[in-house]
Write a protein that holds these residues in place. Structure first.
Motif, PDB file in Angstrom:
ATOM      1  N   VAL A 267       0.844  -1.195   0.000  1.00  0.00           N
ATOM      2  CA  VAL A 267       0.000   0.000   0.000  1.00  0.00           C
ATOM      3  C   VAL A 267       0.884   1.251   0.000  1.00  0.00           C
ATOM      4  O   VAL A 267       1.857   1.330   0.742  1.00  0.00           O
ATOM      5  CB  VAL A 267      -0.937  -0.005   1.215  1.00  0.00           C
ATOM      6  CG1 VAL A 267      -1.627   1.350   1.352  1.00  0.00           C
ATOM      7  CG2 VAL A 267      -1.968  -1.098   1.086  1.00  0.00           C
ATOM      8  N   GLY A 268       0.526   2.188  -0.853  1.00  0.00           N
ATOM      9  CA  GLY A 268       1.288   3.421  -0.968  1.00  0.00           C
ATOM     10  C   GLY A 268       2.417   3.370  -1.972  1.00  0.00           C
ATOM     11  O   GLY A 268       3.038   4.404  -2.262  1.00  0.00           O
ATOM     12  N   GLY A 269       2.686   2.187  -2.497  1.00  0.00           N
ATOM     13  CA  GLY A 269       3.763   2.032  -3.456  1.00  0.00           C
ATOM     14  C   GLY A 269       3.373   2.435  -4.865  1.00  0.00           C
ATOM     15  O   GLY A 269       2.259   2.915  -5.110  1.00  0.00           O
ATOM     16  N   SER A 270       4.294   2.203  -5.789  1.00  0.00           N
ATOM     17  CA  SER A 270       4.106   2.596  -7.184  1.00  0.00           C
ATOM     18  C   SER A 270       4.492   1.470  -8.129  1.00  0.00           C
ATOM     19  O   SER A 270       5.335   0.633  -7.798  1.00  0.00           O
ATOM     20  CB  SER A 270       4.969   3.820  -7.511  1.00  0.00           C
ATOM     21  OG  SER A 270       4.616   4.939  -6.729  1.00  0.00           O
ATOM     22  N   LEU A 271       3.862   1.483  -9.271  1.00  0.00           N
ATOM     23  CA  LEU A 271       4.209   0.592 -10.372  1.00  0.00           C
ATOM     24  C   LEU A 271       4.015   1.348 -11.671  1.00  0.00           C
ATOM     25  O   LEU A 271       3.166   2.245 -11.756  1.00  0.00           O
ATOM     26  CB  LEU A 271       3.313  -0.653 -10.396  1.00  0.00           C
ATOM     27  CG  LEU A 271       3.568  -1.768  -9.387  1.00  0.00           C
ATOM     28  CD1 LEU A 271       2.469  -2.827  -9.514  1.00  0.00           C
ATOM     29  CD2 LEU A 271       4.936  -2.403  -9.587  1.00  0.00           C
ATOM     30  N   ARG A 272       4.777   0.965 -12.679  1.00  0.00           N
ATOM     31  CA  ARG A 272       4.542   1.502 -14.011  1.00  0.00           C
ATOM     32  C   ARG A 272       4.275   0.340 -14.964  1.00  0.00           C
ATOM     33  O   ARG A 272       5.127  -0.528 -15.141  1.00  0.00           O
ATOM     34  CB  ARG A 272       5.716   2.323 -14.534  1.00  0.00           C
ATOM     35  CG  ARG A 272       5.377   3.023 -15.851  1.00  0.00           C
ATOM     36  CD  ARG A 272       6.460   3.923 -16.353  1.00  0.00           C
ATOM     37  NE  ARG A 272       7.521   3.200 -17.046  1.00  0.00           N
ATOM     38  CZ  ARG A 272       8.320   3.746 -17.956  1.00  0.00           C
ATOM     39  NH1 ARG A 272       8.177   5.042 -18.276  1.00  0.00           N
ATOM     40  NH2 ARG A 272       9.269   3.041 -18.533  1.00  0.00           N
TER      41      ARG A 272
ATOM     42  N   LEU B 126      -0.692   3.472  -4.424  1.00  0.00           N
ATOM     43  CA  LEU B 126      -1.574   2.339  -4.686  1.00  0.00           C
ATOM     44  C   LEU B 126      -2.328   1.923  -3.435  1.00  0.00           C
ATOM     45  O   LEU B 126      -1.805   1.990  -2.304  1.00  0.00           O
ATOM     46  CB  LEU B 126      -0.779   1.178  -5.262  1.00  0.00           C
ATOM     47  CG  LEU B 126      -0.415   1.350  -6.745  1.00  0.00           C
ATOM     48  CD1 LEU B 126       0.725   0.438  -7.128  1.00  0.00           C
ATOM     49  CD2 LEU B 126      -1.631   1.088  -7.604  1.00  0.00           C
ATOM     50  N   LYS B 127      -3.556   1.471  -3.653  1.00  0.00           N
ATOM     51  CA  LYS B 127      -4.453   1.039  -2.588  1.00  0.00           C
ATOM     52  C   LYS B 127      -4.842  -0.421  -2.814  1.00  0.00           C
ATOM     53  O   LYS B 127      -4.789  -0.912  -3.956  1.00  0.00           O
ATOM     54  CB  LYS B 127      -5.715   1.898  -2.605  1.00  0.00           C
ATOM     55  CG  LYS B 127      -5.469   3.388  -2.514  1.00  0.00           C
ATOM     56  CD  LYS B 127      -6.791   4.157  -2.641  1.00  0.00           C
ATOM     57  CE  LYS B 127      -6.566   5.661  -2.564  1.00  0.00           C
ATOM     58  NZ  LYS B 127      -7.848   6.405  -2.695  1.00  0.00           N
ATOM     59  N   PRO B 128      -5.289  -1.113  -1.771  1.00  0.00           N
ATOM     60  CA  PRO B 128      -5.718  -2.509  -1.957  1.00  0.00           C
ATOM     61  C   PRO B 128      -6.811  -2.641  -3.027  1.00  0.00           C
ATOM     62  O   PRO B 128      -6.831  -3.642  -3.756  1.00  0.00           O
ATOM     63  CB  PRO B 128      -6.239  -2.898  -0.575  1.00  0.00           C
ATOM     64  CG  PRO B 128      -5.461  -2.039   0.356  1.00  0.00           C
ATOM     65  CD  PRO B 128      -5.281  -0.734  -0.358  1.00  0.00           C
ATOM     66  N   GLU B 129      -7.681  -1.669  -3.145  1.00  0.00           N
ATOM     67  CA  GLU B 129      -8.753  -1.743  -4.135  1.00  0.00           C
ATOM     68  C   GLU B 129      -8.258  -1.556  -5.570  1.00  0.00           C
ATOM     69  O   GLU B 129      -9.038  -1.712  -6.507  1.00  0.00           O
ATOM     70  CB  GLU B 129      -9.850  -0.709  -3.832  1.00  0.00           C
ATOM     71  CG  GLU B 129      -9.351   0.699  -3.627  1.00  0.00           C
ATOM     72  CD  GLU B 129      -9.151   1.045  -2.157  1.00  0.00           C
ATOM     73  OE1 GLU B 129      -8.617   0.198  -1.398  1.00  0.00           O
ATOM     74  OE2 GLU B 129      -9.533   2.177  -1.766  1.00  0.00           O
TER      75      GLU B 129
ATOM     76  N   THR C 140      -1.139  -6.578  -7.702  1.00  0.00           N
ATOM     77  CA  THR C 140      -1.639  -6.915  -6.373  1.00  0.00           C
ATOM     78  C   THR C 140      -1.055  -5.935  -5.365  1.00  0.00           C
ATOM     79  O   THR C 140       0.158  -5.792  -5.270  1.00  0.00           O
ATOM     80  CB  THR C 140      -1.252  -8.348  -5.977  1.00  0.00           C
ATOM     81  OG1 THR C 140      -1.762  -9.261  -6.970  1.00  0.00           O
ATOM     82  CG2 THR C 140      -1.837  -8.719  -4.623  1.00  0.00           C
ATOM     83  N   VAL C 141      -1.943  -5.288  -4.626  1.00  0.00           N
ATOM     84  CA  VAL C 141      -1.523  -4.316  -3.619  1.00  0.00           C
ATOM     85  C   VAL C 141      -1.830  -4.906  -2.252  1.00  0.00           C
ATOM     86  O   VAL C 141      -2.981  -5.176  -1.922  1.00  0.00           O
ATOM     87  CB  VAL C 141      -2.242  -2.976  -3.797  1.00  0.00           C
ATOM     88  CG1 VAL C 141      -1.716  -1.953  -2.787  1.00  0.00           C
ATOM     89  CG2 VAL C 141      -2.077  -2.468  -5.222  1.00  0.00           C
ATOM     90  N   SER C 142      -0.782  -5.122  -1.472  1.00  0.00           N
ATOM     91  CA  SER C 142      -0.947  -5.751  -0.161  1.00  0.00           C
ATOM     92  C   SER C 142      -0.965  -4.690   0.935  1.00  0.00           C
ATOM     93  O   SER C 142      -0.248  -3.697   0.877  1.00  0.00           O
ATOM     94  CB  SER C 142       0.171  -6.744   0.102  1.00  0.00           C
ATOM     95  OG  SER C 142       1.412  -6.072   0.189  1.00  0.00           O
ATOM     96  N   SER C 143      -1.768  -4.964   1.946  1.00  0.00           N
ATOM     97  CA  SER C 143      -1.888  -4.012   3.061  1.00  0.00           C
ATOM     98  C   SER C 143      -1.089  -4.469   4.266  1.00  0.00           C
ATOM     99  O   SER C 143      -0.485  -5.523   4.252  1.00  0.00           O
ATOM    100  CB  SER C 143      -3.355  -3.856   3.456  1.00  0.00           C
ATOM    101  OG  SER C 143      -3.897  -5.112   3.771  1.00  0.00           O
TER     102      SER C 143
END
Length: 123
Positions: free
Chosen positions: A14-19, A86-89, A120-123
Motif C-alpha cells: 500500500v502506498g507504493g508505485s508501479l509503471r 496504490l491502494k488494496p482496491e 496486487t496491492v498488499s496491506s
C-alpha cells in the motif's frame, strides 16, 4: 492489426508505485487511441484511463484521478500507466486496449486487447 502486450505488474505494498507498459507490434501505435482497463475477481471490467493517439487528450476514472498517469511514446510504440499511491482496491488484472478512433470509457468499443498483467496491492 496491432498486437498488445502488457508488462510491469507485480506485488506492491500500500502506498507504493508501479509503471505498466503496453508494447505494440504489428502496426504503428500512433494510429491508435489507447485505454487501460482493469478487472478484479468477481467484478466487471472497468475503465481506468485513456489517451488519444497524439497524447493530447486524456481521461481518467474518478477512482484513480490524481494517482495514475497515462502516457505514450509513439516512437517506442509503447503506452504506459504510472500508478502511484496504490491502494488494496487497485488490485486487479490490468489490460491495455487500442482503437483507431476512440479513447472513451466503454470497453466494448475497443477493438484490440492485450492479455493483461496482474497488479496486487498488499496491506
Amino acid at each position: 492489426q496491432v498486437q498488445l502486450v502488457e508488462s510491469g505488474g507485480g506485488l506492491v505494498q500500500v502506498g507504493g508505485s508501479l509503471r505498466l507498459s503496453c508494447a505494440a507490434s504489428g502496426s504503428t501505435l500512433r494510429l491508435y487511441d489507447l485505454g487501460w482497463f482493469r478487472q478484479a475477481p468477481g467484478k466487471e471490467r472497468e475503465f481506468v484511463a485513456s489517451i488519444s493517439w497524439a497524447g493530447t487528450a486524456t481521461n481518467y476514472a474518478d477512482s484513480v484521478k490524481g494517482r495514475f498517469t497515462i502516457s505514450r511514446d509513439n516512437v517506442k510504440n509503447t503506452g504506459y500507466l504510472q500508478m502511484n499511491t496504490l491502494k488494496p482496491e487497485d488490485t486487479a488484472v490490468y489490460y491495455c486496449a487500442a482503437d483507431r478512433n476512440y479513447y472513451g470509457r466503454t470497453a466494448v468499443t475497443y477493438d484490440y486487447w492485450g492479455q493483461g498483467t496482474q497488479v496486487t496491492v498488499s496491506s
